[in-house]
Design a protein around this motif. Structure first.
Motif, PDB file in Angstrom:
ATOM      1  N   ASP A 281      -6.505  51.618  26.332  1.00 45.82           N
ATOM      2  CA  ASP A 281      -7.562  52.316  25.901  1.00 45.82           C
ATOM      3  C   ASP A 281      -7.336  53.638  26.312  1.00 45.82           C
ATOM      4  OD1 ASP A 281     -10.317  53.101  25.662  1.00 45.82           O
ATOM      5  OD2 ASP A 281     -10.812  51.014  25.875  1.00 45.82           O
TER       6      ASP A 281
ATOM      7  N   PHE B  83      -7.584  49.226  20.353  1.00 47.96           N
ATOM      8  CA  PHE B  83      -7.594  49.208  21.649  1.00 47.96           C
ATOM      9  C   PHE B  83      -8.920  49.582  22.242  1.00 47.96           C
ATOM     10  CE2 PHE B  83      -4.182  51.871  20.856  1.00 47.96           C
ATOM     11  CZ  PHE B  83      -4.735  53.194  21.124  1.00 47.96           C
ATOM     12  N   HIS B  84      -9.990  50.336  21.659  1.00 48.30           N
ATOM     13  CA  HIS B  84     -11.251  50.583  22.296  1.00 48.30           C
ATOM     14  C   HIS B  84     -12.335  50.119  21.449  1.00 48.30           C
ATOM     15  CE1 HIS B  84     -13.745  53.269  24.602  1.00 48.30           C
ATOM     16  NE2 HIS B  84     -14.261  53.651  23.666  1.00 48.30           N
TER      17      HIS B  84
ATOM     18  N   ALA C   2     -10.638  46.548  30.740  1.00 47.73           N
ATOM     19  CA  ALA C   2     -10.067  47.668  29.941  1.00 47.73           C
ATOM     20  C   ALA C   2      -8.899  47.255  29.340  1.00 47.73           C
ATOM     21  CB  ALA C   2     -10.057  48.970  30.456  1.00 47.73           C
ATOM     22  N   ASP C   3      -8.688  47.619  27.842  1.00 43.51           N
ATOM     23  CA  ASP C   3      -7.215  47.413  27.349  1.00 43.51           C
ATOM     24  C   ASP C   3      -6.165  48.137  27.998  1.00 43.51           C
ATOM     25  OD1 ASP C   3      -6.324  46.155  24.565  1.00 43.51           O
ATOM     26  OD2 ASP C   3      -5.419  48.216  25.097  1.00 43.51           O
TER      27      ASP C   3
ATOM     28  N   SER D  55     -17.850  51.667  26.814  1.00 48.52           N
ATOM     29  CA  SER D  55     -17.560  53.073  26.556  1.00 48.52           C
ATOM     30  C   SER D  55     -18.601  53.949  27.260  1.00 48.52           C
ATOM     31  CB  SER D  55     -17.351  53.244  25.121  1.00 48.52           C
ATOM     32  OG  SER D  55     -16.797  54.758  24.920  1.00 48.52           O
TER      33      SER D  55
ATOM     34  N   GLY E 230     -14.051  48.945  28.804  1.00 48.12           N
ATOM     35  CA  GLY E 230     -13.400  50.459  28.302  1.00 48.12           C
ATOM     36  C   GLY E 230     -14.194  51.813  28.928  1.00 48.12           C
TER      37      GLY E 230
ATOM     38  N   TYR F 160     -13.182  44.302  21.646  1.00 47.73           N
ATOM     39  CA  TYR F 160     -13.385  43.897  23.041  1.00 47.73           C
ATOM     40  C   TYR F 160     -14.527  42.468  23.026  1.00 47.73           C
ATOM     41  CZ  TYR F 160     -11.831  47.615  25.968  1.00 47.73           C
ATOM     42  OH  TYR F 160     -11.071  48.549  26.733  1.00 47.73           O
TER      43      TYR F 160
END
Length: 282
Positions: free
Chosen positions: A233, A263-264, A229-230, A170, A195, A269
């Motif tokens: 996300d 999902f983040h 990345a999902d 992130s 992400g 992850y």
């Protein structure tokens, strides 16, 4: 042996609060990342080697008080603009054609709440506040302190004369990207971004230091860059991945699924088999 350095994202000040000691916070978050990444490796290979993760901790440098509630009036003007621009990218249409900055920001978080629930509203408030705190200005002391903390952790790992893999989640992908450009002497064998909002136009991409111009590039000391990345996300914008904005990414998977709902989060992850395979040495 490969040394694994983690770079955390938002919402990690809680590791610092009990002791008010950054070294204690770093040890605690490193223990969690190690456990979660071992879970991912076990899912991928049926076993997990006891390789620790050393997380660069910088959350205390960005902390500007804990928000009470989820009203956008708690955000400063920059954070309100950031949250509005971010949600417009998710919607792909303007949040509202008119109104004050606060009205537009409130419309943005209302849209998030309607489509993704109350948890998304809370997350958006924290995301906007911490990202804004980091991006205030290239020479801002908070920004420089966060970058220096990340650079020093990577430098310490590299002193072991081992290969270094950096896993950045992130906002952490933004911090490490800038840290590696600021310290080209640092050598990283593999950079894995999870992400990542690095390519978010207007919100983050255009505010990076150094300014990327039309396209960004792989930091000079990085040998290999993998982006994951999902597919759901909300922070990994654009949904097509980072290759549309950055050169030098050797592999990415913008349609990964790490969890059904969560999902983040970095836990989802790191616990994902595909992420563990990309992170751990073969």
């Amino acid at each position: 042996m490969t040394m694994i350095v983690g770079v955390h994202g938002i919402w990690n000040y809680g590791y610092y609060r009990p002791s008010r000691d950054a070294a204690v916070a770093a040890a605690a978050i490193s223990a969690d990342w190690t456990t979660w990444l071992h879970d991912g490796l076990a899912a991928a290979r049926g076993k997990a080697d006891a390789m620790p993760v050393s997380v660069a901790y910088y959350a205390h440098h960005l902390h500007r008080g804990t928000a009470q509630g989820t009203d956008v009036t708690q955000l400063d003007e920059d954070a309100q603009s950031l949250i509005t621009d971010w949600v417009e990218l998710l919607r792909e249409t303007p949040v509202t054609a008119q109104g004050t900055r606060t009205i537009r920001a409130r419309a943005a978080v209302d849209w998030l709440t309607t489509h993704y629930g109350e948890a998304a509203r809370r997350f958006a408030m924290i995301f906007a506040k911490e990202v804004s705190s980091y991006l205030k200005a290239p020479a801002d002391r908070r920004r420089l302190a966060a970058r220096d903390a990340v650079a020093e952790t990577i430098r310490t790992a590299a002193r072991q004369d081992e290969a270094v893999t950096v896993v950045a989640h992130s906002l952490g992908s933004v911090v490490v990207y800038e840290a590696l450009w600021a310290h080209p002497e640092l050598r990283v064998d593999r950079l894995v971004t999870l992400g990542s909002p690095l390519g978010m136009p207007g919100v983050i991409f255009d505010r990076l230091d150094p300014a990327p111009g039309q396209r960004g590039g792989r930091p000079p000391g990085v040998s290999e860059w993998i982006n994951l990345a999902d597919i759901g996300d909300l922070v990994a914008v654009p949904r097509t991945g980072l290759s549309s904005s950055f050169d030098g990414i050797v592999s990415e998977n913008p349609v990964l699924t790490i969890a059904k709902w969560d999902f983040h989060s970095v836990r989802s992850y790191l616990s994902c088999a595909d992420v563990a395979e990309a992170t751990w040495p073969r």
